[in-house]
Design a protein around this motif. Structure first.
Motif, PDB file in Angstrom:
ATOM      1  N   ARG A   1      20.373  68.676 -14.192  1.00 30.29           N
ATOM      2  CA  ARG A   1      19.212  69.565 -14.116  1.00 30.29           C
ATOM      3  C   ARG A   1      18.920  69.884 -12.658  1.00 30.29           C
ATOM      4  N   GLN A   2      18.503  71.079 -12.407  1.00 28.80           N
ATOM      5  CA  GLN A   2      18.191  71.509 -11.045  1.00 28.80           C
ATOM      6  C   GLN A   2      16.689  71.396 -10.788  1.00 28.80           C
ATOM      7  N   LEU A   3      16.364  70.844  -9.645  1.00 30.89           N
ATOM      8  CA  LEU A   3      14.998  70.838  -9.126  1.00 30.89           C
ATOM      9  C   LEU A   3      15.047  71.598  -7.812  1.00 30.89           C
ATOM     10  N   ILE A   4      14.292  72.684  -7.744  1.00 29.04           N
ATOM     11  CA  ILE A   4      14.260  73.517  -6.546  1.00 29.04           C
ATOM     12  C   ILE A   4      12.870  73.417  -5.939  1.00 29.04           C
ATOM     13  N   ILE A   5      12.809  73.001  -4.678  1.00 32.34           N
ATOM     14  CA  ILE A   5      11.541  72.913  -3.955  1.00 32.34           C
ATOM     15  C   ILE A   5      11.593  73.936  -2.835  1.00 32.34           C
TER      16      ILE A   5
ATOM     17  N   ASP B   1       9.250  76.844  -0.300  1.00 34.10           N
ATOM     18  CA  ASP B   1       7.958  76.934   0.394  1.00 34.10           C
ATOM     19  C   ASP B   1       6.856  77.443  -0.519  1.00 34.10           C
ATOM     20  N   ASN B   2       7.205  78.241  -1.532  1.00 32.86           N
ATOM     21  CA  ASN B   2       6.201  78.901  -2.368  1.00 32.86           C
ATOM     22  C   ASN B   2       6.155  78.428  -3.816  1.00 32.86           C
ATOM     23  N   PHE B   3       7.132  77.628  -4.251  1.00 32.00           N
ATOM     24  CA  PHE B   3       7.150  77.212  -5.652  1.00 32.00           C
ATOM     25  C   PHE B   3       8.045  75.988  -5.841  1.00 32.00           C
ATOM     26  N   ILE B   4       7.848  75.352  -7.004  1.00 32.84           N
ATOM     27  CA  ILE B   4       8.727  74.294  -7.493  1.00 32.84           C
ATOM     28  C   ILE B   4       9.294  74.813  -8.810  1.00 32.84           C
ATOM     29  N   LYS B   5      10.583  74.688  -8.977  1.00 32.31           N
ATOM     30  CA  LYS B   5      11.235  75.138 -10.199  1.00 32.31           C
ATOM     31  C   LYS B   5      12.080  73.974 -10.719  1.00 32.31           C
ATOM     32  N   PHE B   6      11.891  73.645 -12.000  1.00 33.09           N
ATOM     33  CA  PHE B   6      12.582  72.485 -12.565  1.00 33.09           C
ATOM     34  C   PHE B   6      13.119  72.809 -13.952  1.00 33.09           C
ATOM     35  N   ASP B   7      14.357  72.458 -14.197  1.00 33.29           N
ATOM     36  CA  ASP B   7      15.002  72.597 -15.497  1.00 33.29           C
ATOM     37  C   ASP B   7      14.590  71.403 -16.344  1.00 33.29           C
ATOM     38  N   HIS B   8      13.627  71.599 -17.218  1.00 27.38           N
ATOM     39  CA  HIS B   8      13.013  70.464 -17.907  1.00 27.38           C
ATOM     40  C   HIS B   8      13.303  70.356 -19.393  1.00 27.38           C
ATOM     41  N   ASN B   9      13.924  71.358 -20.002  1.00 24.34           N
ATOM     42  CA  ASN B   9      14.055  71.345 -21.451  1.00 24.34           C
ATOM     43  C   ASN B   9      15.481  71.664 -21.864  1.00 24.34           C
ATOM     44  N   ASP B  10      15.956  71.067 -22.926  1.00 24.49           N
ATOM     45  CA  ASP B  10      17.309  71.293 -23.419  1.00 24.49           C
ATOM     46  C   ASP B  10      17.400  72.443 -24.414  1.00 24.49           C
ATOM     47  N   HIS B  11      16.309  72.796 -25.060  1.00 28.46           N
ATOM     48  CA  HIS B  11      16.379  73.628 -26.258  1.00 28.46           C
ATOM     49  C   HIS B  11      16.055  75.104 -26.053  1.00 28.46           C
ATOM     50  N   ARG B  12      15.735  75.517 -24.857  1.00 29.12           N
ATOM     51  CA  ARG B  12      15.405  76.919 -24.629  1.00 29.12           C
ATOM     52  C   ARG B  12      16.461  77.573 -23.752  1.00 29.12           C
ATOM     53  N   LYS B  13      16.591  78.888 -23.918  1.00 25.64           N
ATOM     54  CA  LYS B  13      17.512  79.610 -23.050  1.00 25.64           C
ATOM     55  C   LYS B  13      17.018  79.567 -21.610  1.00 25.64           C
ATOM     56  N   ASN B  14      15.731  79.822 -21.404  1.00 30.49           N
ATOM     57  CA  ASN B  14      15.150  79.722 -20.068  1.00 30.49           C
ATOM     58  C   ASN B  14      14.387  78.407 -20.008  1.00 30.49           C
ATOM     59  N   SER B  15      15.075  77.364 -19.605  1.00 31.32           N
ATOM     60  CA  SER B  15      14.476  76.043 -19.652  1.00 31.32           C
ATOM     61  C   SER B  15      13.787  75.654 -18.345  1.00 31.32           C
ATOM     62  N   PHE B  16      13.685  76.591 -17.410  1.00 30.97           N
ATOM     63  CA  PHE B  16      13.043  76.298 -16.138  1.00 30.97           C
ATOM     64  C   PHE B  16      11.535  76.474 -16.239  1.00 30.97           C
ATOM     65  N   ILE B  17      10.825  75.554 -15.617  1.00 28.91           N
ATOM     66  CA  ILE B  17       9.382  75.696 -15.455  1.00 28.91           C
ATOM     67  C   ILE B  17       9.144  75.925 -13.968  1.00 28.91           C
ATOM     68  N   THR B  18       8.251  76.853 -13.651  1.00 27.46           N
ATOM     69  CA  THR B  18       7.959  77.178 -12.259  1.00 27.46           C
ATOM     70  C   THR B  18       6.492  76.887 -11.984  1.00 27.46           C
ATOM     71  N   ILE B  19       6.239  76.196 -10.882  1.00 29.52           N
ATOM     72  CA  ILE B  19       4.875  75.908 -10.448  1.00 29.52           C
ATOM     73  C   ILE B  19       4.707  76.558  -9.084  1.00 29.52           C
ATOM     74  N   ASN B  20       3.812  77.515  -9.004  1.00 26.81           N
ATOM     75  CA  ASN B  20       3.557  78.189  -7.731  1.00 26.81           C
ATOM     76  C   ASN B  20       2.719  77.299  -6.820  1.00 26.81           C
ATOM     77  N   LYS B  21       2.949  77.428  -5.532  1.00 31.05           N
ATOM     78  CA  LYS B  21       2.282  76.583  -4.537  1.00 31.05           C
ATOM     79  C   LYS B  21       0.762  76.629  -4.672  1.00 31.05           C
ATOM     80  N   GLU B  22       0.213  77.817  -4.897  1.00 32.89           N
ATOM     81  CA  GLU B  22      -1.253  77.936  -4.974  1.00 32.89           C
ATOM     82  C   GLU B  22      -1.839  77.254  -6.205  1.00 32.89           C
ATOM     83  N   ASN B  23      -1.007  76.900  -7.195  1.00 30.60           N
ATOM     84  CA  ASN B  23      -1.482  76.211  -8.394  1.00 30.60           C
ATOM     85  C   ASN B  23      -1.366  74.695  -8.312  1.00 30.60           C
ATOM     86  N   ILE B  24      -0.696  74.178  -7.289  1.00 31.59           N
ATOM     87  CA  ILE B  24      -0.497  72.734  -7.170  1.00 31.59           C
ATOM     88  C   ILE B  24      -1.781  72.074  -6.696  1.00 31.59           C
TER      89      ILE B  24
END
Length: 193
Positions: free
Chosen positions: A16-20, A22-45
Protein backbone atom coordinates in the motif's frame (compact mmCIF):
# COMPACT_ATOMS: atom_id res chain seq x y z
CA UNK A 1 6.43 14.70 -1.41
CA UNK A 2 7.49 11.50 0.35
CA UNK A 3 6.16 8.03 -0.47
CA UNK A 4 6.16 5.06 1.87
CA UNK A 5 5.24 1.46 1.06
CA UNK A 6 3.33 -0.31 3.79
CA UNK A 7 2.63 -4.03 4.03
CA UNK A 8 0.07 -4.46 6.80
CA UNK A 9 1.07 -7.91 7.94
CA UNK A 10 1.27 -11.64 7.52
CA UNK A 11 -2.25 -12.16 6.14
CA UNK A 12 -2.51 -8.82 4.33
CA UNK A 13 0.63 -8.60 2.26
CA UNK A 14 -0.58 -6.19 -0.43
CA UNK A 15 1.79 -3.24 -0.83
CA UNK A 16 0.00 0.00 0.00
CA UNK A 17 1.21 3.49 -0.77
CA UNK A 18 1.28 6.28 1.80
CA UNK A 19 2.00 9.66 0.25
CA UNK A 20 2.83 12.61 2.52
CA UNK A 21 2.83 15.86 0.58
CA UNK A 22 3.00 19.48 1.72
CA UNK A 23 -0.75 19.82 1.07
CA UNK A 24 -2.25 16.36 1.67
CA UNK A 25 -1.88 12.81 2.94
CA UNK A 26 -2.98 10.04 0.61
CA UNK A 27 -3.23 6.43 1.77
CA UNK A 28 -4.31 3.21 0.07
CA UNK A 29 -6.49 1.85 2.84
CA UNK A 30 -9.03 -0.54 1.32
CA UNK A 31 -8.87 -3.75 -0.71
CA UNK A 32 -12.37 -3.78 -2.15
CA UNK A 33 -12.73 -0.53 -4.09
CA UNK A 34 -11.33 0.52 -7.42
CA UNK A 35 -10.26 3.85 -5.92
CA UNK A 36 -9.02 2.68 -2.57
CA UNK A 37 -7.09 5.85 -1.72
CA UNK A 38 -8.25 8.18 1.01
CA UNK A 39 -7.00 11.76 0.86
CA UNK A 40 -6.74 14.11 3.83
CA UNK A 41 -6.08 17.73 2.96
CA UNK A 42 -3.69 19.68 5.17
CA UNK A 43 -6.33 22.22 6.22
CA UNK A 44 -8.53 19.38 7.54
CA UNK A 45 -5.87 17.80 9.77
CA UNK A 46 -6.62 18.49 13.43
CA UNK A 47 -4.63 16.00 15.51
CA UNK A 48 -2.77 12.74 15.90
CA UNK A 49 -2.26 9.80 18.18
CA UNK A 50 0.15 6.98 17.59
CA UNK A 51 2.03 4.16 19.22
CA UNK A 52 2.75 0.46 19.34
CA UNK A 53 0.14 -2.09 20.36
CA UNK A 54 1.78 -5.33 21.51
CA UNK A 55 0.11 -8.54 20.34
CA UNK A 56 -0.07 -11.20 23.03
CA UNK A 57 -0.02 -14.90 22.33
CA UNK A 58 -0.93 -17.60 24.82
CA UNK A 59 1.83 -16.83 27.35
CA UNK A 60 4.02 -14.13 25.80
CA UNK A 61 4.01 -11.34 23.25
CA UNK A 62 4.28 -12.60 19.68
CA UNK A 63 4.22 -9.36 17.73
CA UNK A 64 3.39 -5.72 17.53
CA UNK A 65 1.09 -3.45 15.58
CA UNK A 66 2.31 0.03 14.72
CA UNK A 67 -0.70 2.37 14.71
CA UNK A 68 -1.08 5.97 13.54
CA UNK A 69 -4.43 7.77 13.79
CA UNK A 70 -4.78 11.09 11.97
CA UNK A 71 -7.81 13.10 13.12
CA UNK A 72 -9.75 15.43 10.85
CA UNK A 73 -11.53 18.58 11.96
CA UNK A 74 -14.86 16.69 11.79
CA UNK A 75 -13.41 14.34 14.48
CA UNK A 76 -13.11 11.29 12.19
CA UNK A 77 -9.85 9.37 12.22
CA UNK A 78 -7.87 7.65 9.50
CA UNK A 79 -5.90 4.66 10.72
CA UNK A 80 -2.55 3.76 9.21
CA UNK A 81 -1.15 0.54 10.61
CA UNK A 82 1.08 -2.44 10.00
CA UNK A 83 2.03 -5.52 12.01
CA UNK A 84 4.97 -7.80 12.53
CA UNK A 85 5.24 -11.16 14.24
CA UNK A 86 8.13 -12.92 15.98
CA UNK A 87 10.50 -9.98 15.43
CA UNK A 88 10.53 -10.65 11.68
CA UNK A 89 11.91 -7.49 10.02
CA UNK A 90 11.72 -5.68 13.38
CA UNK A 91 14.36 -3.03 12.68
CA UNK A 92 12.98 -2.37 9.17
CA UNK A 93 9.37 -2.01 10.36
CA UNK A 94 10.33 0.10 13.37
CA UNK A 95 12.38 2.43 11.16
CA UNK A 96 9.42 2.75 8.77
CA UNK A 97 7.20 3.78 11.70
CA UNK A 98 9.76 6.33 12.93
CA UNK A 99 10.24 7.77 9.43
CA UNK A 100 6.47 8.17 8.90
CA UNK A 101 6.02 9.86 12.29
CA UNK A 102 8.97 12.20 11.72
CA UNK A 103 7.68 13.17 8.30
CA UNK A 104 4.15 13.81 9.64
CA UNK A 105 5.60 16.07 12.35
CA UNK A 106 7.73 17.92 9.83
CA UNK A 107 4.86 18.52 7.37
CA UNK A 108 1.86 19.04 9.67
CA UNK A 109 2.12 18.64 13.41
CA UNK A 110 4.95 21.09 14.15
CA UNK A 111 2.67 23.74 12.67
CA UNK A 112 -0.24 22.60 14.85
CA UNK A 113 2.05 22.55 17.91
CA UNK A 114 3.25 26.08 17.09
CA UNK A 115 -0.36 27.30 16.92
CA UNK A 116 -0.92 25.98 20.47
CA UNK A 117 2.35 27.56 21.64
CA UNK A 118 1.14 30.86 20.21
CA UNK A 119 -2.21 30.52 22.03
CA UNK A 120 -0.29 29.91 25.25
CA UNK A 121 1.88 33.00 24.66
CA UNK A 122 -1.26 35.07 23.96
CA UNK A 123 -2.72 33.80 27.27
CA UNK A 124 -5.71 32.23 25.51
CA UNK A 125 -7.46 29.38 27.28
CA UNK A 126 -8.09 26.16 25.34
CA UNK A 127 -8.49 22.43 25.79
CA UNK A 128 -6.08 19.81 24.50
CA UNK A 129 -6.15 16.06 25.22
CA UNK A 130 -8.74 16.53 27.96
CA UNK A 131 -6.62 19.14 29.76
CA UNK A 132 -7.79 22.75 30.04
CA UNK A 133 -4.88 25.14 29.55
CA UNK A 134 -5.28 28.55 31.19
CA UNK A 135 -2.80 31.43 31.21
CA UNK A 136 -0.96 30.27 34.37
CA UNK A 137 -2.26 26.74 35.09
CA UNK A 138 -3.74 23.55 33.75
CA UNK A 139 -6.97 21.92 34.91
CA UNK A 140 -8.17 18.30 34.74
CA UNK A 141 -10.61 16.13 36.72
CA UNK A 142 -11.53 19.07 39.02
CA UNK A 143 -7.84 19.50 39.88
CA UNK A 144 -5.37 22.13 38.82
CA UNK A 145 -1.61 22.66 38.70
CA UNK A 146 0.14 25.98 38.30
CA UNK A 147 2.78 26.10 35.56
CA UNK A 148 5.40 26.95 38.21
CA UNK A 149 4.52 23.71 40.03
CA UNK A 150 4.12 21.53 36.90
CA UNK A 151 6.48 18.65 36.10
CA UNK A 152 6.47 15.95 33.43
CA UNK A 153 7.80 12.40 33.46
CA UNK A 154 8.20 10.89 29.99
CA UNK A 155 8.13 7.20 29.16
CA UNK A 156 8.15 5.32 25.84
CA UNK A 157 4.39 5.02 25.39
CA UNK A 158 2.97 7.55 27.83
CA UNK A 159 3.78 10.49 30.06
CA UNK A 160 2.63 11.83 33.40
CA UNK A 161 1.97 15.42 34.37
CA UNK A 162 2.09 16.09 38.09
CA UNK A 163 2.50 18.70 40.78
CA UNK A 164 6.02 19.02 42.21
CA UNK A 165 4.52 19.71 45.64
CA UNK A 166 1.89 16.96 45.57
CA UNK A 167 2.80 13.91 43.47
CA UNK A 168 -0.71 12.52 43.94
CA UNK A 169 -2.06 15.45 41.93
CA UNK A 170 -1.28 13.88 38.55
CA UNK A 171 -2.61 12.66 35.25
CA UNK A 172 -1.31 9.88 33.01
CA UNK A 173 -1.73 10.24 29.23
CA UNK A 174 -1.00 7.57 26.63
CA UNK A 175 0.33 8.49 23.19
CA UNK A 176 -1.81 5.86 21.49
CA UNK A 177 -5.03 6.00 23.52
CA UNK A 178 -5.47 9.72 24.29
CA UNK A 179 -6.08 11.98 21.33
CA UNK A 180 -3.45 14.69 20.88
CA UNK A 181 -1.57 13.56 24.00
CA UNK A 182 1.75 13.74 22.15
CA UNK A 183 1.01 17.32 21.08
CA UNK A 184 0.17 18.19 24.70
CA UNK A 185 3.40 16.58 25.89
CA UNK A 186 5.44 18.70 23.48
CA UNK A 187 3.49 21.85 24.37
CA UNK A 188 3.93 21.43 28.14
CA UNK A 189 7.57 20.42 27.78
CA UNK A 190 8.15 23.59 25.77
CA UNK A 191 6.24 25.80 28.21
CA UNK A 192 7.86 24.67 31.48
CA UNK A 193 11.47 24.91 30.24
Amino acid sequence: MKEFTIVRGLFDNRKRQLIIDDNFIKFDHNDHRKNSFITINKENIAGIRYGIHFIKGYKFYIGREYQIFIRNKDNTETKIYFKLFYKRKLSEKHQLFVDIINHLWEKYFNEILNSYIQKLKNKESFELAGITILNDRIQFNKKEILFDDLAIKKYHHYFMIYSKQDNYNNKLLYHLKDKDAIILQNLLTNSIQ
